[in-house]
Design a protein around this motif. Structure first.
Motif, mmCIF file in Angstrom:
data_model
loop_
_atom_site.group_PDB
_atom_site.id
_atom_site.type_symbol
_atom_site.label_atom_id
_atom_site.label_comp_id
_atom_site.label_asym_id
_atom_site.label_seq_id
_atom_site.Cartn_x
_atom_site.Cartn_y
_atom_site.Cartn_z
ATOM 1 N N PHE A 103 0.821 -1.210 0.000
ATOM 2 C CA PHE A 103 0.000 0.000 0.000
ATOM 3 C C PHE A 103 0.856 1.261 0.000
ATOM 4 N N GLY A 104 2.059 1.169 0.575
ATOM 5 C CA GLY A 104 2.984 2.300 0.523
ATOM 6 C C GLY A 104 3.370 2.640 -0.900
ATOM 7 N N THR A 105 3.601 1.605 -1.729
ATOM 8 C CA THR A 105 3.897 1.874 -3.136
ATOM 9 C C THR A 105 2.678 2.450 -3.845
ATOM 10 N N PHE A 106 1.484 2.084 -3.401
ATOM 11 C CA PHE A 106 0.264 2.682 -3.944
ATOM 12 C C PHE A 106 0.203 4.167 -3.604
ATOM 13 N N GLY A 107 0.600 4.511 -2.380
ATOM 14 C CA GLY A 107 0.563 5.902 -1.940
ATOM 15 C C GLY A 107 1.591 6.794 -2.607
ATOM 16 N N VAL A 108 2.679 6.211 -3.103
ATOM 17 C CA VAL A 108 3.709 7.001 -3.783
ATOM 18 C C VAL A 108 3.111 7.780 -4.952
ATOM 19 N N ALA A 109 2.167 7.181 -5.651
ATOM 20 C CA ALA A 109 1.562 7.852 -6.800
ATOM 21 C C ALA A 109 0.782 9.090 -6.373
ATOM 22 N N PHE A 110 0.166 9.046 -5.199
ATOM 23 C CA PHE A 110 -0.555 10.216 -4.731
ATOM 24 C C PHE A 110 0.401 11.352 -4.385
ATOM 25 N N LEU A 111 1.583 11.009 -3.903
ATOM 26 C CA LEU A 111 2.586 12.037 -3.627
ATOM 27 C C LEU A 111 3.155 12.633 -4.914
ATOM 28 N N ALA A 112 3.155 11.857 -5.992
ATOM 29 C CA ALA A 112 3.713 12.320 -7.263
ATOM 30 C C ALA A 112 2.724 13.133 -8.087
ATOM 31 N N ARG A 113 1.451 13.079 -7.765
ATOM 32 C CA ARG A 113 0.446 13.786 -8.568
ATOM 33 C C ARG A 113 0.697 15.290 -8.670
ATOM 34 N N PRO A 114 1.032 15.999 -7.578
ATOM 35 C CA PRO A 114 1.304 17.436 -7.737
ATOM 36 C C PRO A 114 2.493 17.713 -8.656
ATOM 37 N N VAL A 115 3.482 16.844 -8.633
ATOM 38 C CA VAL A 115 4.630 17.012 -9.531
ATOM 39 C C VAL A 115 4.157 16.938 -10.985
ATOM 40 N N GLY A 116 3.315 15.951 -11.279
ATOM 41 C CA GLY A 116 2.782 15.817 -12.632
ATOM 42 C C GLY A 116 1.936 17.000 -13.041
ATOM 43 N N GLY A 117 1.118 17.501 -12.116
ATOM 44 C CA GLY A 117 0.307 18.670 -12.421
ATOM 45 C C GLY A 117 1.157 19.882 -12.739
ATOM 46 N N PHE A 118 2.225 20.060 -11.975
ATOM 47 C CA PHE A 118 3.117 21.197 -12.203
ATOM 48 C C PHE A 118 3.854 21.064 -13.532
ATOM 49 N N VAL A 119 4.472 19.913 -13.760
ATOM 50 C CA VAL A 119 5.272 19.709 -14.970
ATOM 51 C C VAL A 119 4.402 19.756 -16.226
ATOM 52 N N PHE A 120 3.313 18.981 -16.228
ATOM 53 C CA PHE A 120 2.492 18.920 -17.425
ATOM 54 C C PHE A 120 1.598 20.143 -17.582
ATOM 55 N N GLY A 121 1.319 20.869 -16.501
ATOM 56 C CA GLY A 121 0.633 22.145 -16.632
ATOM 57 C C GLY A 121 1.494 23.138 -17.383
ATOM 58 N N HIS A 122 2.770 23.172 -17.029
ATOM 59 C CA HIS A 122 3.711 24.051 -17.733
ATOM 60 C C HIS A 122 3.862 23.621 -19.199
ATOM 61 N N LEU A 123 4.026 22.306 -19.411
ATOM 62 C CA LEU A 123 4.171 21.824 -20.786
ATOM 63 C C LEU A 123 2.898 22.036 -21.596
ATOM 64 N N GLY A 124 1.737 21.903 -20.968
ATOM 65 C CA GLY A 124 0.482 22.142 -21.666
ATOM 66 C C GLY A 124 0.363 23.572 -22.150
ATOM 67 N N ASP A 125 0.872 24.514 -21.367
ATOM 68 C CA ASP A 125 0.871 25.917 -21.793
ATOM 69 C C ASP A 125 1.866 26.157 -22.923
ATOM 70 N N ARG A 126 2.947 25.405 -22.934
ATOM 71 C CA ARG A 126 3.997 25.613 -23.937
ATOM 72 C C ARG A 126 3.739 24.873 -25.254
ATOM 73 N N ILE A 127 3.401 23.598 -25.161
ATOM 74 C CA ILE A 127 3.303 22.797 -26.393
ATOM 75 C C ILE A 127 1.885 22.351 -26.713
ATOM 76 N N GLY A 128 0.946 22.597 -25.822
ATOM 77 C CA GLY A 128 -0.453 22.274 -26.092
ATOM 78 C C GLY A 128 -0.969 21.140 -25.220
ATOM 79 N N ARG A 129 -2.254 21.197 -24.933
ATOM 80 C CA ARG A 129 -2.891 20.202 -24.064
ATOM 81 C C ARG A 129 -2.998 18.834 -24.722
ATOM 82 N N ARG A 130 -3.226 18.825 -26.027
ATOM 83 C CA ARG A 130 -3.360 17.544 -26.718
ATOM 84 C C ARG A 130 -2.071 16.738 -26.638
#
Length: 185
Positions: free
Chosen positions: A61-88
């Motif tokens: 379950f700890g390995t399951f929880g790691v993904a929840f800790l990584a979600r903000p990182v993904g939102g930050f990185v892909f939010g920036h990339l979505g603004d730069r190269i597009g959401r699609r």
């Protein structure tokens, strides 16, 4: 007798954006739930056999929880990339990362085959899944709101009132007469 018909959903581009967001989110969360089921049923014995069964389940379950800790990182990185190269493009990238990580987890060697590297690789792949779902979720919601028909923007956009504000306060009046209002003096 003529009954009024509801207006059409929107343009073809709006429909495609909606369907892409719906399908992407469904696939990503399905992968997420597959992992949760696997973590509950088999991962403790495959990746943590040296531990007691209950401790192995907690580690799983700890390995399951790691993904929840990584979600903000993904939102930050892909939010920036979505603004730069597009959401699609970012939606396709997040789906690819999630699918690739899920497939590699299925092909991952066990503890008996590679030892301690099995849970380490599992945790890394799980982190990548969290990054992917964090980026996909934010991008899909934003893409849906950006392409929403003008007559439906209120139902898909951000709330008009702060969730922290008291429900007894209404925007046109002062709420100082309500005993539940936080701004009452």
């Amino acid at each position: 007798m003529n009954t009024p018909q509801a207006p059409a959903f929107g343009t073809g581009q709006q429909k495609r954006a909606y369907v892409a967001s719906l399908v992407g989110t469904t696939i990503e969360w399905f992968d997420f739930f597959i992992y949760a089921t696997s973590a509950t049923l088999v991962f403790s014995s495959i990746f943590f056999p040296q531990l007691d069964s209950r401790v192995g389940l907690l580690a799983s379950f700890g390995t399951f929880g790691v993904a929840f800790l990584a979600r903000p990182v993904g939102g930050f990185v892909f939010g920036h990339l979505g603004d730069r190269i597009g959401r699609r493009a970012t939606l396709i990238a997040t789906l690819s990362i999630m699918g690739g990580s899920t497939g590699l987890i299925g092909l991952l060697p066990t503890w008996e085959q590679i030892g301690v590297w099995a849970p380490i690789l599992l945790t890394i792949l799980r982190f990548l899944q969290g990054v992917a779902i964090g980026g996909e979720w934010g991008g899909a919601v934003l893409m849906s709101v950006e392409h929403a028909p003008k007559n439906r923007i209120r139902s898909t956009g951000p709330p008009r009132r702060s969730p922290a504000r008291s429900p007894w306060c209404s925007p046109p009046r002062s709420c100082t007469s309500s005993p539940a209002c936080p701004t009452r003096t």
